[in-house]
Design an enzyme around this catalytic site. Structure first.
Site, PDB file in Angstrom:
ATOM      1  N   HIS A  93     -38.908  32.062  55.013  1.00 17.47           N
ATOM      2  CA  HIS A  93     -37.494  31.972  54.644  1.00 17.47           C
ATOM      3  C   HIS A  93     -36.738  31.115  55.657  1.00 17.47           C
ATOM      4  CE1 HIS A  93     -33.404  33.552  53.575  1.00 17.47           C
ATOM      5  NE2 HIS A  93     -33.232  33.390  54.880  1.00 17.47           N
ATOM      6  N   GLU A  94     -36.984  31.356  56.942  1.00 14.19           N
ATOM      7  CA  GLU A  94     -36.291  30.569  57.965  1.00 14.19           C
ATOM      8  C   GLU A  94     -36.691  29.105  57.908  1.00 14.19           C
ATOM      9  OE1 GLU A  94     -33.859  31.825  59.317  1.00 14.19           O
ATOM     10  OE2 GLU A  94     -34.267  33.913  58.814  1.00 14.19           O
ATOM     11  N   HIS A 151     -34.709  27.404  55.322  1.00 11.90           N
ATOM     12  CA  HIS A 151     -33.414  26.911  55.811  1.00 11.90           C
ATOM     13  C   HIS A 151     -33.579  25.558  56.500  1.00 11.90           C
ATOM     14  CE1 HIS A 151     -30.566  30.014  54.886  1.00 11.90           C
ATOM     15  NE2 HIS A 151     -31.217  30.953  55.523  1.00 11.90           N
ATOM     16  N   GLU A 190     -28.460  31.224  51.046  1.00  9.32           N
ATOM     17  CA  GLU A 190     -29.453  32.288  51.227  1.00  9.32           C
ATOM     18  C   GLU A 190     -30.375  32.408  50.016  1.00  9.32           C
ATOM     19  OE1 GLU A 190     -30.267  33.916  53.948  1.00  9.32           O
ATOM     20  OE2 GLU A 190     -28.741  32.660  54.899  1.00  9.32           O
TER      21      GLU A 190
END
Length: 291
Positions: free
Chosen positions: A130-131, A134, A198
């Site tokens: 997930h990071e 980003h 997100e």
């Protein structure tokens, strides 16, 4: 389209900063606010990762000091088609993670010791994916810059009644409105950036890790613990909360992230349907044997 939206939102924050300066100090206040906002944008662009990592007292690790975690991030970065980011661990019992850096070539990812202790290996991999999502979506710079400007707006608004003098002194009612409304307006713009991003990072993380179910499970575990025990950095600087995979907020209305339940539902919808069970046939390896 995302780049245009980001530029417009950052411009809106800068304009809000100038409007607050004008209400407090007249034309000179607006000009000073513009100079400060431009300086913050420029400084944050080059130092976003350093600001965030220093705020968290993050410790950089490598293949020798944290071989399992470092190798996991390296493999995920390869899956994502990204350069290898710097990897950090934050000594904090609150489970969370974040990414920072002005671009994929200068990115860093970090996880707290609480997260590494709480989650399974698959869940940790999904969180770090997930990071990296980003990073791939180029969200990290924008989130740090927005947090910096929004924090400055709130700070100046809180001290607004003490600025200005003589002809530059604003109408007291206008000044009070500026003090009350500016932080909320900045918060709305900040939420507009973070909430949509997100969902995008969740989708990217599920693709990079290949395990949307693990990310959904991780979010469920982190959410409760993060609410009960905010990270030390967020406790001292609430603006830091919008950097995390799960923020520390008591209200969805004022949260920088979508409701965790909505994110989990979206991830669960990404999981492939399980194949139907064929009850008339049994594997030769069935421990129960033939019936």
């Amino acid at each position: 389209m995302n780049g245009m939206k980001t530029a417009m939102l950052l411009a809106a924050l800068t304009a809000l900063f100038m409007a607050l300066g004008f209400m407090i100090g007249g034309p000179r206040g607006a000009m000073l606010a513009f100079v400060v906002a431009a300086g913050m944008n420029l400084f944050t662009y080059w130092n976003a990762d350093k600001i965030v990592l220093r705020m968290h007292n993050a410790r950089e690790v490598d293949a020798q000091s944290a071989p399992d975690f470092y190798t996991m991030v390296r493999d995920l970065a390869r899956n994502a088609g990204l350069p290898m980011p710097r990897v950090y661990i934050v000594e904090d019992d609150s489970p969370n993670a974040f990414a920072t850096g002005r671009n994929p070539q200068n990115a860093a990812v970090a996880a707290t010791t609480g997260l590494l202790a709480m989650l399974s290996r698959d869940e940790i991999a999904a969180v770090m994916a997930h990071e990296l999502g980003h990073v791939r979506n180029r969200d990290t710079l924008v989130m740090t810059m927005v947090a910096t400007i929004a924090g400055a707006i709130s700070m100046i608004a809180n001290f607004g009644l003490f600025f200005g003098h003589g002809e530059d002194r604003p109408n007291p009612i206008v000044a009070i409105l500026a003090v009350v409304m500016a932080p909320f307006a900045a918060m709305i713009v900040q939420m507009a950036i973070s909430r949509t991003r997100e969902f995008g990072a969740d989708r990217a993380g599920a693709e990079i890790s290949g395990n949307p179910g693990a990310l959904a499970s991780a979010l469920a575990k982190i959410a409760g613990a993060a609410q009960r025990q905010p990270t030390q950095a967020a406790a001292h600087n609430p603006a830091a909360a919008q950097l995390y995979i799960v923020p520390t907020s008591v209200s969805e209305l004022f949260s920088t992230h979508p409701a965790t339940e909505r994110r989990i539902a979206a991830l669960q919808a990404m999981q492939p349907a399980a194949p139907p069970v064929r009850r008339h046939a049994r594997s030769a390896l069935d421990p129960l044997g033939p019936r």
